[in-house]
Write a protein that holds these residues in place. Structure first.
Motif, mmCIF file in Angstrom:
data_model
loop_
_atom_site.group_PDB
_atom_site.id
_atom_site.type_symbol
_atom_site.label_atom_id
_atom_site.label_comp_id
_atom_site.label_asym_id
_atom_site.label_seq_id
_atom_site.Cartn_x
_atom_site.Cartn_y
_atom_site.Cartn_z
ATOM 1 N N GLU A 43 0.904 -1.141 -0.114
ATOM 2 C CA GLU A 43 -0.050 0.104 0.071
ATOM 3 C C GLU A 43 0.957 1.243 -0.237
ATOM 4 O OE1 GLU A 43 -4.045 1.868 2.300
ATOM 5 O OE2 GLU A 43 -2.756 0.085 3.337
ATOM 6 N N TYR A 44 0.536 2.013 -0.789
ATOM 7 C CA TYR A 44 1.471 3.101 -1.209
ATOM 8 C C TYR A 44 0.707 4.539 -0.642
ATOM 9 C CZ TYR A 44 4.451 6.557 -3.853
ATOM 10 O OH TYR A 44 5.422 7.663 -4.092
ATOM 11 N N LYS A 45 0.988 5.379 0.182
ATOM 12 C CA LYS A 45 0.382 6.655 0.575
ATOM 13 C C LYS A 45 1.139 7.816 0.887
ATOM 14 C CE LYS A 45 -3.863 4.833 1.655
ATOM 15 N NZ LYS A 45 -5.026 5.307 1.152
ATOM 16 N N VAL A 46 0.501 8.983 0.803
ATOM 17 C CA VAL A 46 1.248 10.119 1.041
ATOM 18 C C VAL A 46 0.476 11.029 2.212
ATOM 19 C CG1 VAL A 46 1.975 12.458 0.115
ATOM 20 C CG2 VAL A 46 2.239 10.428 -1.341
ATOM 21 N N TYR A 47 1.033 11.019 3.296
ATOM 22 C CA TYR A 47 0.521 11.930 4.175
ATOM 23 C C TYR A 47 1.380 13.022 4.736
ATOM 24 C CZ TYR A 47 -2.082 7.439 5.488
ATOM 25 O OH TYR A 47 -3.104 6.398 5.219
ATOM 26 N N LYS A 48 0.473 13.989 5.498
ATOM 27 C CA LYS A 48 1.555 15.024 6.105
ATOM 28 C C LYS A 48 2.435 14.585 6.846
ATOM 29 C CE LYS A 48 -1.864 18.865 5.616
ATOM 30 N NZ LYS A 48 -1.920 20.276 6.097
ATOM 31 N N ASN A 49 3.563 15.199 6.970
ATOM 32 C CA ASN A 49 4.766 14.648 7.566
ATOM 33 C C ASN A 49 4.417 14.759 9.067
ATOM 34 O OD1 ASN A 49 6.146 14.040 5.298
ATOM 35 N ND2 ASN A 49 7.491 15.677 5.585
ATOM 36 N N THR A 50 3.706 15.844 9.478
ATOM 37 C CA THR A 50 3.351 16.190 10.868
ATOM 38 C C THR A 50 2.395 14.985 11.520
ATOM 39 O OG1 THR A 50 1.691 17.496 10.248
ATOM 40 C CG2 THR A 50 3.778 18.520 10.861
ATOM 41 N N LEU A 51 1.657 14.429 10.757
ATOM 42 C CA LEU A 51 0.700 13.516 11.190
ATOM 43 C C LEU A 51 1.440 12.069 11.260
ATOM 44 C CD1 LEU A 51 -2.429 14.302 8.967
ATOM 45 C CD2 LEU A 51 -1.993 15.222 11.340
ATOM 46 N N VAL A 52 2.250 11.824 10.597
ATOM 47 C CA VAL A 52 3.151 10.570 10.484
ATOM 48 C C VAL A 52 4.176 10.725 11.645
ATOM 49 C CG1 VAL A 52 4.757 9.055 9.439
ATOM 50 C CG2 VAL A 52 3.147 10.192 7.917
ATOM 51 N N ILE A 53 4.712 11.731 12.073
ATOM 52 C CA ILE A 53 5.535 11.882 13.309
ATOM 53 C C ILE A 53 4.604 11.735 14.524
ATOM 54 C CG2 ILE A 53 6.707 13.860 14.767
ATOM 55 C CD1 ILE A 53 7.697 14.900 11.759
ATOM 56 N N ILE A 92 7.500 13.222 1.180
ATOM 57 C CA ILE A 92 7.738 11.606 1.452
ATOM 58 C C ILE A 92 6.570 11.067 1.357
ATOM 59 C CG2 ILE A 92 8.501 10.372 3.387
ATOM 60 C CD1 ILE A 92 10.891 11.981 2.438
ATOM 61 N N SER A 93 6.763 9.760 0.772
ATOM 62 C CA SER A 93 5.540 8.874 0.722
ATOM 63 C C SER A 93 5.880 7.579 1.543
ATOM 64 C CB SER A 93 5.555 8.262 -0.855
ATOM 65 O OG SER A 93 6.492 7.739 -1.383
ATOM 66 N N LEU A 94 4.855 6.797 1.835
ATOM 67 C CA LEU A 94 5.173 5.463 2.636
ATOM 68 C C LEU A 94 4.545 4.329 1.931
ATOM 69 C CD1 LEU A 94 4.471 8.327 4.823
ATOM 70 C CD2 LEU A 94 4.579 6.246 6.588
ATOM 71 N N ALA A 95 5.431 3.369 1.919
ATOM 72 C CA ALA A 95 5.025 2.097 1.197
ATOM 73 C C ALA A 95 4.727 0.971 2.208
ATOM 74 C CB ALA A 95 5.911 1.684 0.205
ATOM 75 N N PHE A 96 3.674 0.558 2.551
ATOM 76 C CA PHE A 96 3.434 -0.320 3.605
ATOM 77 C C PHE A 96 3.572 -1.716 3.164
ATOM 78 C CE2 PHE A 96 1.254 3.727 4.786
ATOM 79 C CZ PHE A 96 1.817 3.776 6.203
ATOM 80 N N GLY A 97 4.508 -2.819 3.460
ATOM 81 C CA GLY A 97 4.573 -4.083 3.022
ATOM 82 C C GLY A 97 3.849 -4.891 4.262
ATOM 83 N N TYR A 98 2.599 -5.423 4.047
ATOM 84 C CA TYR A 98 2.009 -6.286 5.010
ATOM 85 C C TYR A 98 2.524 -7.634 5.121
ATOM 86 C CZ TYR A 98 -0.904 -1.955 5.251
ATOM 87 O OH TYR A 98 -1.181 -0.682 5.232
ATOM 88 N N GLU A 99 2.809 -8.349 4.263
ATOM 89 C CA GLU A 99 3.230 -9.579 4.016
ATOM 90 C C GLU A 99 4.597 -9.890 4.169
ATOM 91 O OE1 GLU A 99 0.689 -11.987 3.952
ATOM 92 O OE2 GLU A 99 -0.558 -10.571 4.214
ATOM 93 N N ASP A 100 5.514 -8.952 3.547
ATOM 94 C CA ASP A 100 6.725 -9.334 3.425
ATOM 95 C C ASP A 100 7.356 -7.968 3.746
ATOM 96 O OD1 ASP A 100 9.370 -9.715 2.504
ATOM 97 O OD2 ASP A 100 8.985 -10.481 0.820
ATOM 98 N N ALA A 101 8.502 -7.992 4.702
ATOM 99 C CA ALA A 101 9.048 -6.734 5.158
ATOM 100 C C ALA A 101 9.864 -6.021 4.279
ATOM 101 C CB ALA A 101 9.898 -7.189 6.445
ATOM 102 N N THR A 102 10.657 -6.692 3.011
ATOM 103 C CA THR A 102 11.244 -6.244 2.175
ATOM 104 C C THR A 102 10.756 -5.882 0.838
ATOM 105 O OG1 THR A 102 12.295 -8.130 1.621
ATOM 106 C CG2 THR A 102 13.228 -6.843 3.539
ATOM 107 N N VAL A 103 9.670 -6.378 0.543
ATOM 108 C CA VAL A 103 9.105 -6.243 -0.814
ATOM 109 C C VAL A 103 8.790 -5.117 -1.363
ATOM 110 C CG1 VAL A 103 6.663 -6.462 -0.164
ATOM 111 C CG2 VAL A 103 7.288 -7.328 -2.484
ATOM 112 N N ALA A 104 8.680 -4.077 -0.321
ATOM 113 C CA ALA A 104 8.347 -2.328 -0.959
ATOM 114 C C ALA A 104 9.653 -1.812 -0.989
ATOM 115 C CB ALA A 104 7.812 -1.665 0.365
ATOM 116 N N ALA A 105 10.768 -2.320 -0.347
ATOM 117 C CA ALA A 105 12.184 -1.779 -0.807
ATOM 118 C C ALA A 105 12.630 -2.298 -2.070
ATOM 119 C CB ALA A 105 13.162 -2.124 0.366
ATOM 120 N N ARG A 106 12.476 -3.648 -2.294
ATOM 121 C CA ARG A 106 12.545 -4.158 -3.629
ATOM 122 C C ARG A 106 12.118 -3.479 -4.838
ATOM 123 N NH1 ARG A 106 12.324 -8.892 -0.835
ATOM 124 N NH2 ARG A 106 10.303 -9.579 -1.632
ATOM 125 N N VAL A 107 10.695 -3.363 -4.783
ATOM 126 C CA VAL A 107 10.157 -2.511 -5.743
ATOM 127 C C VAL A 107 10.520 -1.201 -5.927
ATOM 128 C CG1 VAL A 107 7.723 -1.846 -6.566
ATOM 129 C CG2 VAL A 107 8.089 -4.207 -5.484
#
Length: 166
Positions: free
Chosen positions: A52-62, A81-96
């Motif tokens: 899951e790929y999301k963009v949130y306000k940095n202050t809210l993420v903090i 800054i965007s956030l990519a959430f990998g729920y099944e595999d911890a490294t899949v988002a980093a690889r993609v």
């Protein structure tokens, strides 16, 4: 009006907290400079592997990270800054994301949160080179299979030698 805005922010913070807590791995990347087509392609690539790929306000993420007790994330939450959430595999988002960044230089991996620990960009790139869990299992099974195949071949050769000697 002001309280309504605060309620919206509280809902967003709760949503971010839930995603951070549920994800095995979260990759933070700077996406500024990607055009709409590139962003759409990136989102499609991530969606195909269950990220899951999301963009949130940095202050809210903090705020969400602090409420979860995650330390050090705020230093990487500067700029777009965007956030990519990998729920099944911890490294899949980093690889993609790493693979996408090879052809799209404007995408930059900033950090990752893997099971509660923050990794910097160099560590994220190293994590991205780790094969997926399925590939690792296949390699392990292949390493088990090779000696068994060799043993079967050896036993078959001995049987054929004995049969030809008779």
């Amino acid at each position: 009006m002001l309280s309504n805005n605060r309620q919206v922010k509280e809902v967003k913070v709760a949503e971010i907290k839930e995603k951070l807590a549920k994800a095995k791995g979260v990759v933070l990347s700077q996406y500024q400079g990607l055009n709409v087509e590139e962003d759409t392609e990136l989102r499609k690539n991530l969606r195909e592997v269950g990220v899951e790929y999301k963009v949130y306000k940095n202050t809210l993420v903090i705020l969400a990270a602090k409420e979860l007790g995650i330390e050090g994330m705020d230093t990487y939450l500067q700029g777009s800054i965007s956030l990519a959430f990998g729920y099944e595999d911890a490294t899949v988002a980093a690889r993609v994301l790493k693979e996408f960044a090879k052809t799209h230089k404007k995408l930059e991996l900033k950090a990752a949160l893997i099971e509660g620990k923050i990794f910097d960009s160099a560590e994220v790139n190293a994590l991205a080179s780790i094969p997926s869990r399925d590939v690792l299992i296949a390699k392990l099974l292949g390493s088990f299979k090779a000696p068994l195949s060799n043993l079967a071949y050896l036993l078959n050769s001995i049987k054929e030698q004995k049969e030809s000697a008779q």
